[in-house]
Design an enzyme around this catalytic site. Structure first.
Site, short mmCIF file in Angstrom:
data_model
loop_
_atom_site.label_atom_id
_atom_site.label_comp_id
_atom_site.label_asym_id
_atom_site.label_seq_id
_atom_site.Cartn_x
_atom_site.Cartn_y
_atom_site.Cartn_z
N HIS A 133 0.82 -1.21 0.00
CA HIS A 133 0.00 0.00 0.00
C HIS A 133 0.86 1.27 0.00
O HIS A 133 0.82 2.02 -0.96
CB HIS A 133 -1.01 0.02 1.15
N ASP B 26 -5.50 -7.91 -3.24
CA ASP B 26 -5.82 -7.67 -1.83
C ASP B 26 -7.15 -8.30 -1.42
O ASP B 26 -7.25 -9.50 -1.21
CB ASP B 26 -5.78 -6.18 -1.54
#
Length: 458
Positions: free
Chosen positions: A269, A320
């Site tokens: 991220h 994810d």
């Protein structure tokens, strides 16, 4: 086992080529010969590109896609989404986890991902007690990968605490928890589990600075001195603020200052970095693991892609939470997020006249292969025999052919046609997708549907 295929068109490291004969031995390219005679071997029409690595996945979350799309009494965020995840896990069995993972991996293959890094933190039974086989859930992940044919880098996750500075875990986290000693046994069991997957790899994934302490993070690195190291970092503003309160530094700065962050590392991220952190991460040799669709879904924020690329940083993309499994979609969302933030176009291209799609794909292939520690990312001798083949007869790809059109075909795939353009997929030398359909789609889908019907029953 040796097989021969003739690719009508292919993107090789040196550029566009036609009539490329590839010899596959034990799942690896043993020979790549452009401009070959059009005889011998199975012919594959379309444009063959390297298979795309998925560098970040929590497979079980595919089953909860769409469950958190109701507004709560206050402003929703990652932290309220997390409570939905905890409730979903209250019913999940090993059989369920395997069925959901197989469905997610099947969809990855149908859409162009040919190997996945499974950031695996769901370890224990519903009450938090370890299974009789400590690696039960790791075995299920490996079984799902083997059944679908996707390549696997398994990343058992160390999760010991509920917040920065060693705060106690909450009830919803009990299925994740291990101390370093038990984690060492889990890593060893994971290495055994991946033997069921040709070319399987094992790394480690200290979950985040919220879930480890400096001492347990160092212990994890000693447990696995080789292989990839993945960690969530700087995903949310609250996480950054909590880290500053705890250490006086932001998460990425703390990691680079205190840990041997180098090419083994993947920071997932990294949505909230200062310009200085962005440059330091780029120069460290680590990979930024970006999941733009999930980051948009959770309201995390926008990665500073332009500055990071200008500083020489490497990145790859992952799925994810698996809300929308599609490599083209992830790369498109990455570019569009930059356009929205900067009010500009073609932000991730690095030179005048460069194809944005070609640049995005090249970076995702290179960074993803590094992140998975897999020999992939190019149609080249010694690499995994992974291909995603685009249907060049698809209407959205019309009018693009030949060497000068290779950039246009990639742009059309990523920004227009997406998953509909994927015709054939090869993973580890096996053709697992033809005409856009995985060979075991019906069986895998039926099991997934039955699993969700039980889990989500009122």
């Amino acid at each position: 086992m040796t097989q021969t295929f003739l690719l009508a068109q292919a993107l090789l490291p040196e550029g566009f080529a036609q009539n490329v004969r590839v010899t596959v031995r034990d799942g690896v390219f043993a020979a790549v010969e452009p401009d070959s005679l059009a005889d011998g071997g199975e012919r594959i029409a379309g444009l063959a590109l390297p298979g795309v690595p998925n560098l970040h996945c929590h497979a079980f979350q595919r089953g909860m896609a769409g469950l958190a799309e109701r507004r709560g009494p206050a402003s929703d965020s990652f932290w309220t989404w997390r409570e939905v995840m905890y409730r979903f896990l209250a019913r999940l069995t090993p059989d369920d986890a395997e069925a959901i993972a197989a469905f997610a991996y099947m969809q990855m293959l149908e859409r162009g991902f040919t190997a996945v890094a499974e950031f695996h933190y769901l370890h224990h039974d519903i009450d938090g007690a370890p299974y009789a086989d400590l690696g039960e859930m790791a075995v299920r992940i490996a079984a799902a990968a083997a059944a679908t044919g996707i390549g696997l880098t398994l990343l058992p996750s160390l999760y010991g605490y509920g917040g920065l500075g060693g705060q106690p875990a909450v009830a919803g986290q009990r299925r994740f928890l291990n101390d370093p000693d038990r984690f060492a046994r889990l890593v060893a069991r994971s290495r055994e589990a991946v033997r069921a997957v040709p070319g399987g790899r094992v790394g480690i994934a200290p979950h985040s600075l919220r879930a480890v302490t400096p001492d347990t993070l160092r212990a994890a690195l000693q447990i696995a001195p080789d292989g990839p190291v993945h960690i969530h970092a700087a995903e949310q503003v609250k996480e950054v603020d909590d880290c500053v309160a705890w250490s006086g530094r932001r998460p990425v700065a703390w990691l680079i200052d205190e840990m041997p962050v180098d090419a083994r590392w993947v920071l997932i991220h990294t949505t909230h970095m200062t310009p200085d952190e962005t440059v330091r991460l780029a120069r460290s040799g680590a990979v930024a693991g970006l999941c733009p669709l999930t980051e948009a879904s959770l309201g995390d924020g926008i990665f500073d892609g332009a500055r990071y690329l200008e500083s020489g940083g490497g990145f790859g993309v992952g799925t994810d939470s698996n809300i929308d499994i599609d490599p083209a979609g992830e790369l498109r969302q990455l570019e569009y997020s930059q356009r929205l933030a900067l009010r500009a176009r073609n932000v991730m291209a690095t030179a005048e006249g460069e194809s944005t799609g070609r640049r995005l794909l090249a970076e995702a292939l290179r960074g993803g292969a590094q992140a998975l520690a897999q020999p992939m990312g190019a149609i080249a001798v010694g690499n995994r025999a992974d291909l995603v083949v685009l249907d060049t007869t698809h209407p959205d790809l019309a009018g693009a052919s030949g060497d000068r059109a290779i950039d246009r075909l990639i742009d059309l795939w990523l920004f227009v046609a997406g998953r509909e353009a994927v015709a054939t997929v090869m993973a580890g030398g096996a053709v697992v997708v033809q005409d856009g359909r995985h060979h075991a789609r019906e069986t895998i889908t039926a099991r997934y549907v039955a699993t969700l019907a039980r889990i989500l029953a009122d």
